[in-house]
Design an enzyme around this catalytic site. Structure first.
Site, PDB file in Angstrom:
ATOM      1  N   LEU A  73       0.860  -1.223  -0.017  1.00 48.03           N
ATOM      2  CA  LEU A  73       0.042  -0.068  -0.161  1.00 48.03           C
ATOM      3  C   LEU A  73       0.961   1.476  -0.031  1.00 48.03           C
ATOM      4  O   LEU A  73       1.937   1.170   0.562  1.00 48.03           O
ATOM      5  CB  LEU A  73      -0.926  -0.106   1.264  1.00 48.03           C
ATOM      6  CG  LEU A  73      -2.280  -0.643   1.270  1.00 48.03           C
ATOM      7  CD1 LEU A  73      -2.784  -0.262   2.759  1.00 48.03           C
ATOM      8  CD2 LEU A  73      -3.099  -0.277   0.159  1.00 48.03           C
ATOM      9  N   TYR A 125       7.529  12.363   4.995  1.00 49.26           N
ATOM     10  CA  TYR A 125       7.374  11.146   4.568  1.00 49.26           C
ATOM     11  C   TYR A 125       8.268   9.990   5.047  1.00 49.26           C
ATOM     12  O   TYR A 125       7.955   8.970   5.358  1.00 49.26           O
ATOM     13  CB  TYR A 125       7.934  11.379   2.754  1.00 49.26           C
ATOM     14  CG  TYR A 125       7.953   9.933   2.190  1.00 49.26           C
ATOM     15  CD1 TYR A 125       6.603   9.554   1.336  1.00 49.26           C
ATOM     16  CD2 TYR A 125       8.880   9.320   1.844  1.00 49.26           C
ATOM     17  CE1 TYR A 125       6.759   8.429   0.862  1.00 49.26           C
ATOM     18  CE2 TYR A 125       9.114   8.127   1.297  1.00 49.26           C
ATOM     19  CZ  TYR A 125       7.816   7.612   0.400  1.00 49.26           C
ATOM     20  OH  TYR A 125       7.952   6.446  -0.167  1.00 49.26           O
ATOM     21  N   LYS A 129       7.158   6.698   7.275  1.00 47.44           N
ATOM     22  CA  LYS A 129       7.557   5.446   6.911  1.00 47.44           C
ATOM     23  C   LYS A 129       8.251   4.595   8.384  1.00 47.44           C
ATOM     24  O   LYS A 129       8.083   3.598   8.457  1.00 47.44           O
ATOM     25  CB  LYS A 129       8.781   5.343   5.827  1.00 47.44           C
ATOM     26  CG  LYS A 129       8.007   5.765   4.525  1.00 47.44           C
ATOM     27  CD  LYS A 129       6.910   4.845   4.014  1.00 47.44           C
ATOM     28  CE  LYS A 129       6.339   4.942   2.690  1.00 47.44           C
ATOM     29  NZ  LYS A 129       5.530   3.627   2.334  1.00 47.44           N
TER      30      LYS A 129
END
Ligand SMILES: NC(=O)c1ccc[n+]([C@@H]2O[C@H](COP(=O)([O-])OP(=O)(O)OC[C@H]3O[C@@H](n4cnc5c(N)ncnc54)[C@H](OP(=O)(O)O)[C@@H]3O)[C@@H](O)[C@H]2O)c1
Length: 222
Positions: A73, A125, A129
């Site tokens: 995903l 980002y 993560k």
């Protein structure tokens, strides 16, 4: 040959599409459950497509027995429309599925994260993560494999100018991606998918981080 059930998230995506192909063609798995927003244009005796609302994941694995979860995903902040919406796809959905799948008896979780993932990063980002990696690690899967690819290569239906620029840069300066810089070398999405499926067939080894170079070398050993 073990007969295992795989759960695939992101099967309509670039890497997830390759992952689906590898899973369907691998005798190690006798069932592949794909959680999707829209039906995939694929029919296969091993494939079960579950069309779901990702905002309501609670019952999506009810009655299932899953062995290995493949999470491909992901979105971009631009595509998602906001940091909050990005966080939902890249953090909330994977962690929710990790929680639900471990309750069905899942032993392994294979997550595509990204090069530079770091929960302490100032870059949103990379931080998300890193946070998703840490959150899933807390569930204690027998095998938790974090794949941290560099820029992904492959044919996309949509246009991503930043990715296109990165690919061009790589073509012009490919000689630079050697030695310590090798981990920045763009990698084929197919290569990542292959490595995910191969690693899942080994004995679970707890939490493992697999960087781009290592992903490439798993593929090169085939
Ligand atoms: N692109 C890169 O260069 C790069 C580099 C390193 C790491 N990564 C990471 O690698 C992973 C896979 O990347 P990719 O480029 O192969 O992915 P992709 O082609 O963008 O596919 C993403 C998948 O996530 C699903 N998805 C997106 N938004 C969703 C939402 N709101 N609800 C439900 N599903 C949603 C998509 O489903 P639909 O088809 O329904 O939209 C699709 O199946 C991602 O986590 C990405 O962050 C990417």
């Amino acid at each position: 040959m073990p007969q295992k059930a795989a759960l695939l998230l992101g099967g309509s995506g670039l890497t997830g599409g390759h992952c689906l192909e590898y899973l369907l063609n691998d005798a190690h798995y006798n069932q592949v459950v794909a959680l999707v927003r829209r039906p995939l244009p694929v029919e296969h005796p091993k494939l079960i497509q579950q069309q779901i609302d990702f905002h309501q994941l609670d019952d999506c694995l009810a009655g299932m027995q899953i062995n290995d979860v493949f999470c491909c995903l992901g979105t971009t902040i631009k595509k998602a429309g906001s940091q909050k919406a990005f966080h939902e796809v890249d953090f909330v959905y994977p962690t929710e599925i990790a929680k639900l799948s471990i309750a069905t008896g899942a032993e392994q979780f294979l997550l595509i994260s990204a090069l530079g993932a770091n929960s302490g990063s100032a870059v949103f980002y990379n931080r998300v993560k890193g946070e998703v990696e840490e959150a899933i690690a807390r569930y204690g899967f027998k095998g938790f494999y974090i794949f941290r690819p560099s820029l992904l290569l492959g044919k996309r239906r949509e246009s991503r100018p930043a990715e296109k620029f990165g690919k061009k840069l790589f073509q012009w300066f490919s000689f630079v991606f050697k030695g310590v810089l090798q981990k920045y070398k763009p990698i084929e999405s197919r290569t990542v998918a292959y490595a995910m499926v191969e690693v899942a067939k080994e004995q679970p080894l707890g939490k493992q981080i697999i960087e781009s170079r290592q992903i490439q070398s798993i593929y090169d050993q085939r």
